[in-house]
Design an enzyme around this catalytic site. Structure first.
Site: not given
Length: 322
Positions: A164, A265, A297
């Site tokens: 991320s 995601d 995600h």
């Protein structure tokens, strides 16, 4: 009375992650309590926390697999996610993921605890992450302050990794290392970029939809909150292929790059864009893409035993062993 009101009046909110009040008080959500370092009973991996720079409170959590006596191990320098405002090298998701990765891959992992915004606005997280990498590299010639790195680190097999926001950080740190020349005295074999948090002013993929444009506007406001004074989503730290980035992506200090995305995601399209743009950037190494169908995600941290998490883990292990 004014002070009391400022402590309850919202200055900025990026729900469900963070809220800041006009007084400066910050409320964080989705931010579980950290886990202590120690021996993981499930894997036998031992972890410990080490101070990197006491002046700024920079530290790292190191992970060593069982049976490491007398062995030199690949070094994975890892940057956690959390949108630059939550997360930690000690949070349950990072700690458990690295215990598993270290046990299966037989690597020495170093998770850098960079400072978080908004108390420490960007680019503090990038600067801390760079300092952490330089600290790791200080052991490459032999010696150095940390015995695990000095005794077990194989600096001809170094990997940079992150998820991320940490995937974004890993890329930017790899670029900075490439621009230094010589990879800081280490051989950076690979860069692992997982579900990365990148941006850009021009719409791509789902960003062109009505819902996507609304999310994009929110993301731009959030980036400016994280980095006051930034030009926005085309800031080179957000968009490594913007004009302002000056072609820096081609200078990534890694021989190979593995980009992982997840189909459901919201960041999926930007991850694929990063993969395609890096391949077209003039970067001379290999670039691979893994897309996890039907997943969201960082799903592999949320449900590490699911089939797609296992598939992703096998691909990452292959990347580290190649």
């Amino acid at each position: 009375m004014a002070a009391a009101g400022a402590d309850t009046e919202v200055h900025f909110e990026f729900f469900p992650i963070i809220r800041q009040y006009k007084s400066g008080r910050v409320e964080r959500f989705m931010n579980p309590d950290p886990l202590p370092a120690g021996t993981d009973p499930a894997t036998g991996v031992v972890s410990k926390d080490v101070v990197v720079d006491p002046a700024i409170g920079l530290w790292a959590r190191l992970f060593l697999p069982p049976g490491s006596d007398g062995k030199k191990l690949p070094v994975v320098v890892y940057y956690h996610g959390g949108a630059y405002v939550i997360g930690s090298a000690a949070d349950p998701f990072t700690h458990r993921y690295l215990n598993s990765l270290v046990a299966e891959a037989g690597v020495l992992a170093v998770a850098i605890e960079y400072r978080l915004a908004p108390e420490h606005p960007l680019p503090a997280a990038y600067d801390d992450s760079w300092e952490g990498l330089k600290w790791v590299a200080s052991h490459a010639a032999g010696g150095g302050p940390e015995p695990w790195l000095a005794e077990h680190g194989d600096f001809s097999r170094v990997f940079l990794a992150g998820a991320s926001a940490g995937g974004n950080i890993a890329h930017n740190v790899a670029v900075r290392a490439g621009e230094q020349g010589g990879g800081l005295g280490m051989r950076v074999r690979g860069l692992l970029v997982v579900h990365p948090y990148f941006g850009g002013a021009a719409d791509i993929g789902r960003e062109a939809t009505t819902a996507g444009k609304a999310a994009k506007e929110r993301a731009d406001a959030f980036w400016r909150f994280l980095y006051p004074g930034s030009p926005g989503l085309d800031d080179p730290l957000s968009n490594p292929f913007s004009e302002a980035a000056g072609g820096s992506a081609a200078r990534v200090a890694a021989e190979r790059v593995l980009v992982c995305v997840a189909e459901k995601d919201e960041l999926r399209d930007r991850g694929v864009w990063y993969y395609e743009s890096l391949k077209a950037s003039g970067y001379g190494g290999e670039v691979e893409l893994l897309e996890s169908a039907g997943e969201g995600h960082v799903f592999y941290c949320i449900d590490p035993k699911c089939d797609k998490a296992r598939e992703m883990q096998e691909r990452v292990l292959s990347f580290l062993r190649k």
